[in-house]
Design an enzyme around this catalytic site. Structure first.
Site, PDB file in Angstrom:
ATOM      1  CB  CYS A   4      -0.901  -0.003   1.234  1.00  0.00           C
ATOM      2  SG  CYS A   4       0.036   0.128   2.777  1.00  0.00           S
ATOM      3  CB  ALA A  17       3.939  -0.623   2.218  1.00  0.00           C
ATOM      4  NE  ARG A  19      12.555  -1.678   1.276  1.00  0.00           N
ATOM      5  CZ  ARG A  19      13.289  -0.578   1.267  1.00  0.00           C
ATOM      6  NH1 ARG A  19      13.665  -0.016   2.411  1.00  0.00           N
ATOM      7  NH2 ARG A  19      13.643  -0.026   0.138  1.00  0.00           N
TER       8      ARG A  19
END
Ligand code: CFM
Length: 541
Positions: free
Chosen positions: A56, A59, A90
Site C-alpha cells: 500500500c 508501505a 526490509r
C-alpha cells in the site's frame, strides 16, 4: 500461436470475460518484429477479488523511502498493526558513524500511536501530539517523520497541523506524510509522496558540501543486506565522495545536502526517479541510471560514471578496479557457472529488480524467461520516452505533482555541476544516457514474457507449465513455489543473505542460487499436481 502464448491463453481461460480482457493488457510476449512499443498496462488498480502481491501507499512511504533514514524517528500514526508489520522486515541496514552515533540510530525501532476505538471516534491528533513530545523527550532525534495509515485519512486527522505545532514546540523538523494506504494503487504512490516531502522540505537545507572533487549521491539504493556498503567501498576506492545513499544507511543530515553533489546516480528508478527529476529541474543536477547488480552491469555503470566526469585520473582508476575485481571474482563465478549454465528463472519483484537481476543471471549463464513487476509504471517497462503519453487516472491524481522551477540561488546548469564546457557536456550526452532510463523491455529476448501485477493463479500456472529452474520473488509465494518442487529465492530481503550488489555480491548470489538448486531436499518433494487432481471452486468448475 507459440507455446508460451498458448500457456498464457490457458492461464486466462478460467477468468470471466472482463477480467480476461483486463489481464491480457498486463502481459507482453516480446516480439522482435513488432513495429511499435508494447504499451503494457501498468500502475492501474488490481481487480477486486484478485490477490496480487502489491503493498500500500503507507508501505511505500514509510517502509521503503523514509523509514530507513537512520537518524529520524518515523512515527506510524494509526492502529498498531500497520506499525507492527512494517517493523524491521526490509533488512535496510544502517550503522553508526562519526556524524550519526549509535544513540541516534532509530531505523530499526518501531514507533506507533496505536490508535484505539476512542481515537477513531474522537480523533487522534492529541494522541499524536503527545507521542511526538514523548519521542523528543526520550530520544532527542534530529527530525521526525509522521506517516499516516488508512483510518487517519478517513477520520480526517490533520497531521500537517500537528507536525507544524510540534516543530514550533521543539525546534526540529517534523514532516507529515499523507500516505494513507489507499492513496494509490500500490506502494508506488507512497514512494512519490515521500519523494515530494523530502524534496520540498529537506533537500537544499544543508550548507556543507563534503570534501572531494567528485561528490555523488546514490539514489534508490536501500542497503538491503548491505548492498549499499558494497558500493560504498567500490566508489570510494575509485575516487568519488559518496555524499548520501538514499535512503539506505542515509542520515537526515546527508539528505539536506543532496543538492551539493555533482551527480546523482539512480539505482532504483521506480522509487526515486521523482527526486532525480525534481533535482534536475530545481538545481540542474544531472542523473545517471546505473545498475550494480551483476559484474558486467557494475563494470558498465562504473565506466559510464567515469565518462561523465571524464578526467584521465578517474577513468584510469576505474579500469584498474574493474580489472582487479573482475579477475578476483571471475574464477569463483566460473565454478558456480558449471552448475548454473543454461538454467532458467522467473522473477516477479517490486518495480526494478527484475531488470537488474537479468544482468547477474546472464553473467552466470542463466536466462530470465519471465520477468514481472508488482507496481512498476510503463516507463519502467518501456523507457522514459513514454511518460508524456501515460494517461493520468483518478488514482494518480491523488498524489500532488510538485511543479518546481529552477532555484534562484542554487541552480547551476548540468555542465557547471560537472565542471565542463557546454560543448563537452552536449557531446557527453550522445555517449552516456544521462537523465534517461530505457526500461526492461529492450533487454528482453524474443518469446520472453513480461507480466505486470501477477497473482497467485497466474504464478502457479506459469510455474507448472514453464517449469523454470529458479523462482525469484518474495516471502508471500516463496514457500508455495517450494512446495511445487521449484527453488525459490527472495529477491526483496535476500533470505537473510546478501549483499548481492557489486563484485562480492555476485559471488554471494551465485553461491546461494547453487545451494538452492542443488539441495538434496528436492528429491523428497513430489509436486502436488503430480499426485492430486486440481481442486477448483464451483463457479470455476
Ligand atoms: Fe525499488 Fe527497492 Fe524495488 Fe522498491 Fe520494494 Fe525493495 Fe523491491 Mo521489495 S525500492 S522498487 S518498493 S528496488 S522493498 S529495496 S525489494 S519491492 S524491486
Amino acid at each position: 500461436m507459440t507455446d508460451i502464448e498458448g500457456t498464457i491463453d490457458e492461464m486466462l481461460t478460467p477468468y470471466p470475460e472482463t477480467v480476461k480482457k483486463n489481464r491480457k493488457k498486463h502481459l507482453i510476449v516480446k516480439d522482435d518484429t513488432a513495429v511499435c512499443c508494447p504499451q503494457i498496462e501498468a500502475n492501474t488498480r488490481t481487480i477486486p477479488g484478485i490477490i496480487s502481491q502489491r503493498g500500500c501507499a503507507y508501505a511505500g512511504c514509510k517502509g521503503v523511502v523514509v523509514g530507513p533514514i537512520k537518524d529520524m524517528v518515523t512515527i506510524t500514526h494509526g492502529p498498531v498493526g500497520c506499525g507492527y508489520y512494517s517493523w524491521g522486515t526490509r533488512r535496510n541496514k544502517a550503522r553508526a558513524d562519526d556524524a550519526t552515533p549509535k544513540d541516534k540510530i532509530y531505523s530499526q525501532l518501531c514507533f506507533t500511536t496505536d490508535m484505539q476505538e476512542p481515537d477513531i471516534v474522537f480523533g487522534g491528533e492529541k494522541k499524536l501530539a503527545r507521542m511526538v513530545d514523548e519521542v523528543v523527550a526520550a530520544f532527542h532525534p534530529r527530525a521526525i517523520n509522521i506517516c499516516s495509515t488508512c483510518p487517519v485519512g478517513l477520520i480526517g486527522d490533520d497531521i500537517g497541523a500537528v507536525a507544524k505545532a510540534a516543530e514550533e514546540r521543539h525546534g526540529i523538523q517534523v514532516l507529515a506524510y499523507n500516505c494513507e494506504g489507499y492513496k494509490g494503487v500500490s506502494q508506488s504512490a507512497g514512494h512519490h509522496i515521500a519523494n515530494n516531502n523530502l524534496m520540498e522540505n529537506v533537500v537544499g537545507t544543508g550548507t556543507e558540501r563534503k570534501p572531494g572533487k567528485r561528490v555523488i549521491n546514490l539514489l534508490g539504493e536501500y542497503n538491503i543486506g548491505g548492498d549499499g556498503w558494497e558500493l560504498e567501498w567500490i566508489l570510494g576506492e575509485i575516487g568519488y565522495t559518496l555524499n548520501c545513499i538514499l535512503t539506505g544507511d542515509s542520515s537526515y543530515l546527508d539528505i539536506k545536502t543532496l543538492h551539493l553533489a555533482d551527480l546523482n546516480l539512480v539505482q532504483c528508478h521506480r522509487s526515486i526517479n521523482y527526486i532525480a527529476e525534481m533535482m534536475e529541474t530545481k538545481y540542474g543536477t544531472p542523473w545517471l541510471k546505473v545498475n550494480f547488480i551483476g559484474i558486467e552491469a557494475t563494470n558498465q555503470s562504473l565506466r559510464q560514471i567515469a565518462q561523465v566526469f571524464g578526467d584521465e585520473e578517474i577513468i584510469g582508476k576505474t579500469e584498474e578496479v574493474i580489472e582487479r575485481e573482475t579477475a578476483r571474482v571471475g574464477p569463483v563465478l566460473d565454478q558456480y557457472r558449471k552448475v548454473l549454465q543454461g538454467k532458467t528463472a522467473f522473477a516477479i519483484v517490486g518495480g526494478s529488480r527484475s531488470h537488474h537481476y537479468q544482468y547477474l543471471l546472464s553473467d552466470l549463464g542463466m536466462e530470465m524467461i519471465i520477468a514481472g513487476y508488482e507496481f512498476a509504471h510503463r516507463d519502467d517497462y518501456e523507457g522514459r520516452q513514454v511518460i508524456p503519453s501515460i494517461k493520468t487516472d483518478a488514482d494518480s491524481k491523488n498524489i500532488p505533482e510538485l511543479h518546481l522551477v529552477p532555484d534562484e540561488k542554487m541552480y547551476k546548469e548540468a555542465h557547471v555541476h560537472l565542471n565542463m564546457s557546454k560543448e563537452k557536456y552536449d557531446e557527453l550526452k550522445t555517449k552516456v544516457p544521462l537523465n534517461y532510463y530505457e526500461g526492461i523491455y529492450p533487454n528482453m529476448k524474443e518469446g520472453q514474457v513480461i507480466i505486470d501485477d501477477a497473482n497467485h493463479h497466474e504464478v502457479e500456472v506459469l510455474i507448472q507449465t514453464v517449469k523454470p529452474d529458479l523462482f525469484l520473488s518474495g516471502v508471500r509465494d516463496k514457500y508455495i513455489v517450494h512446495k511445487m518442487g521449484v527453488a525459490s529465492k527472495q529477491l526483496h530481503a535476500y533470505d537473510y543473505s546478501g549483499p548481492y550488489a557489486g563484485y562480492n555480491g555476485a559471488v554471494n548470489f551465485a553461491r546461494d542460487v547453487v545451494n538452492a538448486l542443488t539441495t538434496p531436499a528436492w528429491k523428497l518433494i513430489t509436486p502436488p499436481w503430480e499426485k492430486e487432481p486440481e481442486i477448483r471452486s464451483e463457479s470455476n468448475a
